[in-house]
Design a protein around this motif. Structure first.
Motif, short mmCIF file in Angstrom:
data_model
loop_
_atom_site.label_atom_id
_atom_site.label_comp_id
_atom_site.label_asym_id
_atom_site.label_seq_id
_atom_site.Cartn_x
_atom_site.Cartn_y
_atom_site.Cartn_z
N LEU A 56 95.82 29.00 84.07
CA LEU A 56 95.89 27.65 83.52
C LEU A 56 94.53 27.21 82.98
O LEU A 56 94.43 26.58 81.92
N ILE A 59 94.01 28.80 79.70
CA ILE A 59 94.84 28.16 78.67
C ILE A 59 94.17 26.88 78.18
O ILE A 59 94.12 26.60 76.97
N VAL A 60 93.63 26.11 79.13
CA VAL A 60 92.90 24.90 78.74
C VAL A 60 91.70 25.27 77.85
O VAL A 60 91.45 24.63 76.83
N LEU A 63 92.86 26.09 74.37
CA LEU A 63 93.27 24.88 73.62
C LEU A 63 92.07 24.02 73.25
O LEU A 63 92.15 23.20 72.34
N SER A 87 94.29 35.26 79.62
CA SER A 87 95.14 34.27 80.30
C SER A 87 96.54 34.84 80.49
O SER A 87 97.16 34.66 81.54
N ALA A 126 107.57 29.77 80.31
CA ALA A 126 106.20 29.79 79.80
C ALA A 126 105.71 31.24 79.67
O ALA A 126 105.09 31.61 78.66
N THR A 157 101.84 28.59 71.79
CA THR A 157 100.87 28.27 72.85
C THR A 157 101.07 26.85 73.38
O THR A 157 100.94 26.61 74.58
N TYR A 158 101.40 25.92 72.47
CA TYR A 158 101.48 24.51 72.89
C TYR A 158 102.60 24.29 73.91
O TYR A 158 102.35 23.78 75.00
N ALA A 161 101.77 26.01 77.21
CA ALA A 161 100.75 25.32 78.01
C ALA A 161 101.36 24.13 78.75
O ALA A 161 101.12 23.93 79.95
N ALA A 164 103.55 25.33 81.55
CA ALA A 164 102.75 25.86 82.67
C ALA A 164 102.24 24.72 83.55
O ALA A 164 102.29 24.81 84.78
N TYR A 182 95.41 18.97 85.15
CA TYR A 182 95.68 20.03 84.17
C TYR A 182 96.62 19.53 83.08
O TYR A 182 96.39 19.75 81.89
N ILE A 186 95.68 19.18 79.10
CA ILE A 186 96.44 19.89 78.06
C ILE A 186 97.01 18.91 77.05
O ILE A 186 96.90 19.09 75.84
#
Lengths: 213, 309
Positions: A56, A59-60, A63, A87, A126, A157-158, A161, A164, A182, A186
């Motif tokens: 996670l 992923i942040v 982004l 990731s 996800a 990806t959006y 995320a 997740a 989180y 996101i």
């Protein structure tokens, strides 16, 4: 912006491959700790949750790259693919921790949980959304798909995320801070993409795409 | 300035807790055969008698039992209670017993314990989060205390309340739950001989993170029913409010009996992971009423357990 301009030449010289090499460190370190008992009373949950959390966090980070470029002028684009691939690898390890260590390979109960338990369903979706992203994270796929189609695909990806983060939030009892943080991060990073660009940033972006005249 | 006398002793000279505990275990094992028939002094001092209600399963280690706790008054992490419960003052301690009782009042912990025979009760403990342990509690039947204060006419339920003291319980500064923590039992559940008030574990006084100085243990229900650090016991004629039930009535019923056939809406209760069993131990089947069906099933005769979950 000035700070970023001074930093960017340095960033250009940092190679990307160490990200892949360093990616081995956290899982190996966690496994080592689990094996020698320093992961606490419940090493299974600790491993599982730490891997999910690391995924996670990456992923942040992935982004954050576009907003950082747009609003701070920092160019980290070169590292995005590596961070994304790592990731995904962490998500797979998180899944394996759940299936093998947590569920003890009780495949039937595990499959039932994927279908019946919304938070597990979200996590599974996800993970599936990330599969095509990982498979096309190479130059050949970009050429093959063409830049436009490739970027459209990678907008998966959006939702991945968001799912997740919801997966984490839905799992916990009550409302602890971390999963909310989180999800907030996101959503904020995605919202930044929707903001109209400031005139100066737009000019700078235009300049960088058209080049000096 | 006065100087303390110099010694050559260092912290490294202190016997590590693990070592003296294992020495005690060895000594206890040797002495066990001789002492098993009479009241015995536990590993560090609380005299207990063994109980027929104890399971033969091997208890979890002291480190497991005291290092992995849900006690949101000290934080939501499993290791938060061990880290932050040290600040809790447990002496003096009184329990206010009221409602439909014949002799209501504020009872000092020493009064509650005077003349009480403490038993060692080795119980399975099943958390609603689908993990489990085996804990060697030190305690006495709740029914004994209720008999002493006199159950009043019309009493049908027993309500419990945990201490509310945000200065020592940092988690209470956050509105994670509606403090103070409350739990409740039907009177017949409270009077069942399996239901105990525990004041210790592993032969020692109750560690703060496990609900010192006195807590409830109801081994056939999910762990959150076994309320910790009790300051109030009230007998009522109506079903008392319970914290998790109020927080999310769809997920946490008033009864919350361990039942592999009634899933939590978000996860299965069919199996559980035994804490301390190792990385690759997998899961074991969860038993109806956590394996105590023989003692408690009749309490629920005629009830639909899926309805009254």
């Amino acid at each position: 912006m000035q700070f970023a301009q001074r930093l960017n030449p340095f960033l250009r010289r940092i190679p990307v491959w160490p990200i892949y090499a360093l990616a081995f460190v956290p899982p190996v370190w966690l496994l080592w700790q689990a094996a020698n008992g320093s992961l606490g009373v419940d090493p299974v949950k600790a491993l599982e949750h730490r891997m999910g959390e690391l995924a996670l966090q990456l992923i942040v980070a992935v982004l954050a790259i576009t907003p950082l470029r747009r609003y701070a002028g920092l160019s980290l684009l070169r590292f995005r693919r590596a961070l994304g691939v790592v990731s995904f690898a962490y998500v797979v390890l998180h899944f394996l921790c759940w299936l093998v260590l947590d569920m003890g390979l009780l495949i039937q109960q595990a499959a039932g949980d994927v279908l019946k338990r919304p938070y597990i369903t979200l996590g599974a979706v996800a993970l599936l959304l990330m599969v095509p992203l990982a498979l096309t994270s190479n130059d050949w796929s970009v050429r093959r798909l063409g830049a436009a189609r490739w970027s459209r695909l990678h907008r998966l990806t959006y939702p991945a995320a968001i799912l997740a983060a919801l997966h984490y939030l839905w799992l916990v009892k009550a409302w602890p801070v971390e999963p909310i943080a989180y999800l907030g991060a996101i959503l904020a990073l995605l919202a930044l993409r929707k903001l109209p660009r400031a005139p100066a940033a737009r000019a700078a972006a235009q300049l960088s795409t058209t080049g000096p005249r | 300035m006065r100087r303390s006398p110099r010694t050559d002793l260092r912290w490294s000279d202190v016997t590590p807790r693990a070592s003296f505990l294992s020495r005690r275990q060895m000594m206890a094992a040797t002495a066990g055969a001789v002492l098993s028939a009479m009241p015995r002094t536990g590993q560090a001092g609380i005299a207990t008698v063994p109980s027929d209600y104890s399971t033969g399963e091997a208890p979890n280690s002291l480190a497991d039992v005291t290092g992995y706790n849900n006690f949101y008054e000290f934080g939501t992490g499993k290791d938060d209670p061990a880290a932050y419960a040290g600040s809790l003052t447990t002496d003096p301690w009184a329990v206010e017993i009221g409602g439909l009782v014949e002799r209501p009042g504020s009872y000092d912990l020493a009064d509650i314990l005077s003349g009480v025979t403490l038993e060692e009760r080795i119980y399975r403990f099943r958390c609603v989060e689908a993990w489990s342990m085996v804990v060697p509690w030190v305690g006495f039947p709740l029914s004994g205390l209720l008999d002493r204060v006199g159950v009043g006419a019309g009493a049908r339920y027993v309500a419990f309340e945990t201490l509310y003291r945000p200065s020592e319980m940092p988690g209470q500064n956050h509105a994670i739950l509606d403090w103070p923590y409350r739990e409740g039992l039907r009177l017949d559940e409270a009077m069942n001989p399996l239901t105990i008030l525990a004041t210790g574990l592993y032969g020692e006084e109750m560690p703060n993170q496990n609900g010192a100085p006195i807590r409830l243990v109801v081994p056939w229900k999910y762990g959150f029913k076994s309320i910790k650090s009790i300051v109030k016991i009230t007998l009522t004629d109506t079903q008392p409010p319970c914290t998790w039930n109020q927080t999310n009535p769809r997920e946490y019923g008033f009864y919350s009996n361990v039942n592999p056939a009634v899933d939590h809406p978000r996860w299965s209760q069919a199996s559980e992971r035994r804490i301390g069993a190792g990385l690759f131990a997998g899961r074991q089947e969860t038993l109806l009423f956590n394996g105590y069906a023989e003692e408690v099933a009749e309490l629920y005769a005629g009830q639909d357990l899926a309805q009254d979950f």
